[in-house]
Design a protein around this motif. Structure first.
Motif, mmCIF file in Angstrom:
data_model
loop_
_atom_site.group_PDB
_atom_site.id
_atom_site.type_symbol
_atom_site.label_atom_id
_atom_site.label_comp_id
_atom_site.label_asym_id
_atom_site.label_seq_id
_atom_site.Cartn_x
_atom_site.Cartn_y
_atom_site.Cartn_z
ATOM 1 N N GLY A 1 -0.364 4.006 -13.782
ATOM 2 C CA GLY A 1 -1.324 4.158 -12.705
ATOM 3 C C GLY A 1 -0.666 4.389 -11.354
ATOM 4 O O GLY A 1 0.552 4.510 -11.239
ATOM 5 N N GLU A 2 -1.526 4.438 -10.337
ATOM 6 C CA GLU A 2 -1.057 4.608 -8.972
ATOM 7 C C GLU A 2 -0.741 3.240 -8.365
ATOM 8 O O GLU A 2 -1.597 2.348 -8.369
ATOM 9 N N LEU A 3 0.459 3.081 -7.870
ATOM 10 C CA LEU A 3 0.919 1.783 -7.377
ATOM 11 C C LEU A 3 0.016 1.224 -6.283
ATOM 12 O O LEU A 3 -0.451 0.076 -6.367
ATOM 13 N N LEU A 4 -0.250 2.003 -5.241
ATOM 14 C CA LEU A 4 -1.068 1.502 -4.137
ATOM 15 C C LEU A 4 -2.485 1.167 -4.597
ATOM 16 O O LEU A 4 -3.068 0.163 -4.164
ATOM 17 N N ASP A 5 -3.045 1.997 -5.445
ATOM 18 C CA ASP A 5 -4.395 1.734 -5.937
ATOM 19 C C ASP A 5 -4.442 0.403 -6.693
ATOM 20 O O ASP A 5 -5.366 -0.398 -6.505
ATOM 21 N N ARG A 6 -3.451 0.160 -7.529
ATOM 22 C CA ARG A 6 -3.436 -1.085 -8.294
ATOM 23 C C ARG A 6 -3.217 -2.296 -7.387
ATOM 24 O O ARG A 6 -3.787 -3.363 -7.620
ATOM 25 N N MET A 7 -2.382 -2.133 -6.365
ATOM 26 C CA MET A 7 -2.159 -3.232 -5.430
ATOM 27 C C MET A 7 -3.432 -3.548 -4.655
ATOM 28 O O MET A 7 -3.792 -4.717 -4.468
ATOM 29 N N ARG A 8 -4.123 -2.501 -4.211
ATOM 30 C CA ARG A 8 -5.312 -2.699 -3.382
ATOM 31 C C ARG A 8 -6.493 -3.253 -4.163
ATOM 32 O O ARG A 8 -7.460 -3.738 -3.585
ATOM 33 N N GLU A 9 -6.406 -3.217 -5.486
ATOM 34 C CA GLU A 9 -7.428 -3.867 -6.301
ATOM 35 C C GLU A 9 -7.361 -5.385 -6.155
ATOM 36 O O GLU A 9 -8.339 -6.092 -6.376
ATOM 37 N N LYS A 10 -6.178 -5.875 -5.742
ATOM 38 C CA LYS A 10 -5.963 -7.319 -5.682
ATOM 39 C C LYS A 10 -5.707 -7.838 -4.274
ATOM 40 O O LYS A 10 -5.915 -9.021 -4.006
ATOM 41 N N VAL A 11 -5.225 -6.978 -3.382
ATOM 42 C CA VAL A 11 -4.890 -7.445 -2.046
ATOM 43 C C VAL A 11 -4.996 -6.283 -1.062
ATOM 44 O O VAL A 11 -4.676 -5.139 -1.398
#
Length: 291
Positions: free
Chosen positions: A251-261
């Motif tokens: 997946g996309e790193l930023l997208d996955r991070m922004r799902e949580k924080v």
């Protein structure tokens, strides 16, 4: 076992102990510890420190603004455990690599599972400033890795250092032949952590020398029984971090991070991204274990 505890917060890498800044001439354990904990000198040729880990770890750092340090009892280095780590419950580590190039071995060992593997990079200048400004050590939850900000000690009861690791060379009989650190070699000192627990955590077998390890280290004072610890992470540290997605990150790193924080951090892709299709470890359940 009784031993002289050099982590009673009186020794510093800045102390001018005899021969402490010429590695080849170090003759005592006290000098060795002073040498390894002199962050200014030991990191003078390093621009960035890197930690290979997984996505959940960096999400926790950003959301909780804390950095978790684990007990050696939960480390994966069997050789180091044999050298005395199992007897120490007052020290905690978070390991970084001083090597400036990416390491596929580090991706394979520490940034698992592959689909969640990331690398955190922090400029050394930022890292040094951070170390100087840490004031408290918190109890941390072993499961969530989050700091309990109601339960902490100040640095009169704990010590926080950035320490280089030295590597020992042994012959087949187990006799120590030499000690190396950052390209320097010492044949005067034959340190054995099994005989002197004050050296535990500062020395590893040369099999791990490729890691060029730097440890963010916490030594707790007597009577403090934490199973995990954490230190504050200021905003400027988060702002300076670069997060690199691993060779097989999904997946996309930023997208996955922004799902949580909610975050704004610099991101990159590994040099090995999409170049590593399969490894024999793919079917190993150990890699799936929670960080």
């Amino acid at each position: 076992m009784k031993y002289e505890n050099y982590s009673n917060f009186t020794i510093s890498g800045e102390e001018m102990l005899p021969s402490a800044f010429d590695f080849s001439k170090i003759e005592s354990h006290r000098e060795l510890i002073a040498y390894l904990t002199n962050a200014n000198a030991r990191l003078s040729r390093t621009t960035v420190l890197c930690q290979y880990t997984r996505l959940d770890a960096v999400v926790n750092i950003i959301s909780d603004r804390s950095w978790y340090l684990g007990s050696p009892r939960n480390m994966n280095d069997g050789l180091e455990l044999q050298q005395g780590l199992e007897g120490r419950e007052d020290i905690f580590f978070s390991s970084f690599m001083a090597e400036q190039r990416e390491s596929i071995a580090m991706w394979s060992m520490y940034a698992q599972p592959w689909e969640d593997g990331i690398m955190i990079s922090i400029p050394v200048k930022t890292f040094k400033q951070w170390m100087k400004e840490i004031k408290k050590v918190y109890r941390a939850d072993l499961r969530t890795k989050k700091a309990d900000r109601e339960d902490f000690v100040y640095l009169n009861k704990a010590r926080v250092t950035a320490a280089r690791v030295a590597y020992i060379s042994q012959n087949r009989s187990g006799e120590i032949q030499s000690l190396t650190c950052g390209g320097a070699k010492n044949e005067c000192l034959k340190p054995d952590p099994k005989m002197d627990p004050s050296l535990v955590g500062y020395i590893k077998d040369e099999a791990w020398s490729y890691e060029k390890e730097v440890r963010l280290r916490v030594d707790l004072g007597a009577g403090i029984a934490y199973e995990g610890v954490a230190v504050d992470v200021p905003d400027y540290v988060v702002d300076a971090m670069v997060i690199t997605k691993g060779p097989r990150f999904e997946g996309e790193l930023l997208d996955r991070m922004r799902e949580k924080v909610n975050c704004k951090v610099a991101t990159e892709a590994s040099l090995f991204y999409n170049k590593l299709n399969y490894t024999p470890c793919d079917g190993c359940g150990y890699r799936k274990k929670s960080w």
